[in-house]
Scaffold this active site. Structure first.
Site, PDB file in Angstrom:
ATOM      1  N   ARG A 158       0.731  -1.213  -0.044  1.00 42.46           N
ATOM      2  CA  ARG A 158      -0.089  -0.012  -0.121  1.00 42.46           C
ATOM      3  C   ARG A 158       0.866   1.288   0.078  1.00 42.46           C
ATOM      4  O   ARG A 158       1.969   1.277   0.407  1.00 42.46           O
ATOM      5  CB  ARG A 158      -1.019   0.060   1.051  1.00 42.46           C
ATOM      6  CG  ARG A 158      -1.761  -1.142   1.437  1.00 42.46           C
ATOM      7  CD  ARG A 158      -2.437  -1.113   2.810  1.00 42.46           C
ATOM      8  NE  ARG A 158      -3.641  -2.338   2.777  1.00 42.46           N
ATOM      9  CZ  ARG A 158      -3.080  -3.457   3.230  1.00 42.46           C
ATOM     10  NH1 ARG A 158      -1.753  -3.784   3.672  1.00 42.46           N
ATOM     11  NH2 ARG A 158      -4.028  -4.573   3.531  1.00 42.46           N
ATOM     12  N   HIS A 265      -3.189   3.508  -6.945  1.00 41.79           N
ATOM     13  CA  HIS A 265      -3.437   2.275  -6.120  1.00 41.79           C
ATOM     14  C   HIS A 265      -3.620   1.023  -7.058  1.00 41.79           C
ATOM     15  O   HIS A 265      -3.650   0.060  -6.484  1.00 41.79           O
ATOM     16  CB  HIS A 265      -4.905   2.859  -5.386  1.00 41.79           C
ATOM     17  CG  HIS A 265      -5.057   1.695  -4.442  1.00 41.79           C
ATOM     18  ND1 HIS A 265      -4.512   1.349  -3.158  1.00 41.79           N
ATOM     19  CD2 HIS A 265      -6.145   0.494  -4.613  1.00 41.79           C
ATOM     20  CE1 HIS A 265      -4.870   0.271  -2.740  1.00 41.79           C
ATOM     21  NE2 HIS A 265      -5.983  -0.261  -3.293  1.00 41.79           N
ATOM     22  N   ARG A 268      -1.059  -1.629  -6.982  1.00 45.81           N
ATOM     23  CA  ARG A 268      -1.022  -2.581  -5.808  1.00 45.81           C
ATOM     24  C   ARG A 268      -2.103  -3.752  -6.640  1.00 45.81           C
ATOM     25  O   ARG A 268      -1.675  -4.971  -6.366  1.00 45.81           O
ATOM     26  CB  ARG A 268      -1.840  -1.931  -4.650  1.00 45.81           C
ATOM     27  CG  ARG A 268      -1.921  -3.097  -3.543  1.00 45.81           C
ATOM     28  CD  ARG A 268      -2.622  -2.428  -2.288  1.00 45.81           C
ATOM     29  NE  ARG A 268      -3.391  -3.060  -1.333  1.00 45.81           N
ATOM     30  CZ  ARG A 268      -2.742  -4.320  -0.635  1.00 45.81           C
ATOM     31  NH1 ARG A 268      -1.284  -4.564  -0.646  1.00 45.81           N
ATOM     32  NH2 ARG A 268      -3.764  -4.830   0.138  1.00 45.81           N
ATOM     33  N   HIS A 290      -3.269  -9.265   4.655  1.00 48.11           N
ATOM     34  CA  HIS A 290      -4.613  -9.674   5.145  1.00 48.11           C
ATOM     35  C   HIS A 290      -4.903 -10.709   6.177  1.00 48.11           C
ATOM     36  O   HIS A 290      -4.234 -11.814   5.979  1.00 48.11           O
ATOM     37  CB  HIS A 290      -5.362  -9.810   4.173  1.00 48.11           C
ATOM     38  CG  HIS A 290      -5.895  -8.420   3.086  1.00 48.11           C
ATOM     39  ND1 HIS A 290      -6.496  -7.420   3.430  1.00 48.11           N
ATOM     40  CD2 HIS A 290      -5.268  -7.976   2.002  1.00 48.11           C
ATOM     41  CE1 HIS A 290      -6.777  -6.568   2.572  1.00 48.11           C
ATOM     42  NE2 HIS A 290      -5.721  -6.857   1.779  1.00 48.11           N
ATOM     43  N   TYR A 299      -8.571 -12.060  -6.231  1.00 53.94           N
ATOM     44  CA  TYR A 299      -7.588 -12.521  -7.250  1.00 53.94           C
ATOM     45  C   TYR A 299      -7.457 -14.001  -7.477  1.00 53.94           C
ATOM     46  O   TYR A 299      -6.710 -14.429  -8.034  1.00 53.94           O
ATOM     47  CB  TYR A 299      -6.145 -11.973  -6.804  1.00 53.94           C
ATOM     48  CG  TYR A 299      -6.182 -10.526  -6.446  1.00 53.94           C
ATOM     49  CD1 TYR A 299      -5.842  -9.482  -7.301  1.00 53.94           C
ATOM     50  CD2 TYR A 299      -6.379 -10.051  -5.297  1.00 53.94           C
ATOM     51  CE1 TYR A 299      -5.895  -8.291  -7.123  1.00 53.94           C
ATOM     52  CE2 TYR A 299      -6.372  -8.370  -4.732  1.00 53.94           C
ATOM     53  CZ  TYR A 299      -6.027  -7.850  -6.079  1.00 53.94           C
ATOM     54  OH  TYR A 299      -6.195  -6.339  -5.615  1.00 53.94           O
TER      55      TYR A 299
END
Length: 327
Positions: A158, A265, A268, A290, A299
């Site tokens: 991030r 962003h 990412r 996460h 994904y």
């Protein structure tokens, strides 16, 4: 007769103090926010949502007077006024959370936030850059931001995690970095480092060894001094802010011929998509930082050695693409 109804409600556990629901929503929301343990930036966002989107409609209304029909009408009016759907969803989620607490506090019997589908929205598919496009943008952007583009694309970190990165967080012998914190910018403009949202946010992340020349060049010319020096700095030597390079990003994207409206962003998203090839759900979760599989599942898919393998596969993509470009 009234006494009989009260006694029946008490027996069923449904009786409530008649004046309990007369507390105004605005007053209760203020106390609710004060009692919540929230990170600084999250608190600002919550307070802003309550102030701008909930209090104008419900601030002076007693809690017990708020109905599902009113909540539905409020949501419809917010969307009709041009407020973005993500903002309306966030406002509804906070609204529901506040009133859930009011139910727990026995101020109301039932939460009126019962509008089907109001707590979610379809996230539009974001563009994914090719490896060649990533290098095209990296080559067109100001030299001090080249590594920022490459690391974002090939580690999936991030912006805040990269902005808070220090020299001591980069291991050039193992081609890896360690995420320990994330930078947040308050509405006042103040910058602060905060702990990741969960323990999973603190993690080592391998990067392709093909990036090592860029890493060493950047550390030699653009990083702050000392082991605690920031890896990425603004053009005047201050801490990196999104506003420091937003214009550079747009200009570089245009010069590189990337016609899609790619946000920073999205790099990412690009990195996580590239890394997903051959990676298990758990490995991708670890790399992304996460603690739950929800985001990683987007994904379709760390253990130390496997994370290195993921980085090496990304490196192979880089070598193949740069070979094609060079030829």
């Amino acid at each position: 007769m009234a006494l009989s109804h009260i006694e029946a409600d008490i027996t069923r556990g449904q009786w409530a103090e008649p004046d309990a629901g007369k507390v105004q929503f605005g007053e209760y929301a203020a106390v609710w926010l004060e009692d919540r343990k929230l990170a600084g930036r999250t608190r600002e966002r919550h307070e802003s949502v309550v102030r701008l989107h909930l209090v104008p409609t419900f601030g002076t209304r007693p809690l017990s007077s708020i109905t599902t029909a009113q909540v539905r009408a409020w949501r419809t009016s917010r969307l009709a006024a041009g407020v973005g759907e993500p903002t309306v969803v966030k406002a509804y989620q906070i609204f529901r959370a506040i009133l859930n607490t009011a139910v727990d506090d026995e101020l109301i019997r039932r939460n009126p936030c019962r509008v089907k589908g109001a707590d979610s929205y379809d996230v539009p598919e974001r563009p994914v850059l090719t490896v060649a496009e990533v290098y095209g943008v990296a080559g067109a952007i100001a030299a001090r931001y080249r590594l920022l583009v490459l690391l974002t694309a090939f580690t999936g970190l991030r912006f805040g995690e990269l902005a808070s990165l220090r020299r001591r967080d980069i291991d050039t012998t193992k081609a890896a970095l360690t995420v320990r914190r994330s930078q947040a910018e308050m509405q006042t403009g103040k910058l602060l480092d905060k702990a990741p949202k969960s323990d999973a946010g603190v993690r080592p992340v391998a990067f392709p060894s093909e990036l090592m020349p860029d890493v060493e060049r950047h550390l030699a010319h653009f990083a702050g001094p000392g082991q605690d020096g920031h890896v990425f700095l603004g053009p005047q030597g201050g801490q990196l802010r999104r506003s420091n390079f937003r214009d550079d990003w747009i200009k570089a994207r245009t010069e590189a011929g990337v016609t899609a409206p790619v946000h920073f962003h999205d790099l990412r998203h690009t990195g996580n998509t590239l890394a997903a090839s051959g990676a298990s759900l758990r490995e991708l979760m670890t790399r992304m930082g996460h603690s739950t599989p929800r985001a990683a599942l987007i994904y379709q898919h760390m253990v130390n050695g496997r994370d290195r393998e993921i980085a090496d596969r990304l490196g192979a993509m880089i070598r193949t693409t740069r070979g094609e470009v060079d030829s």
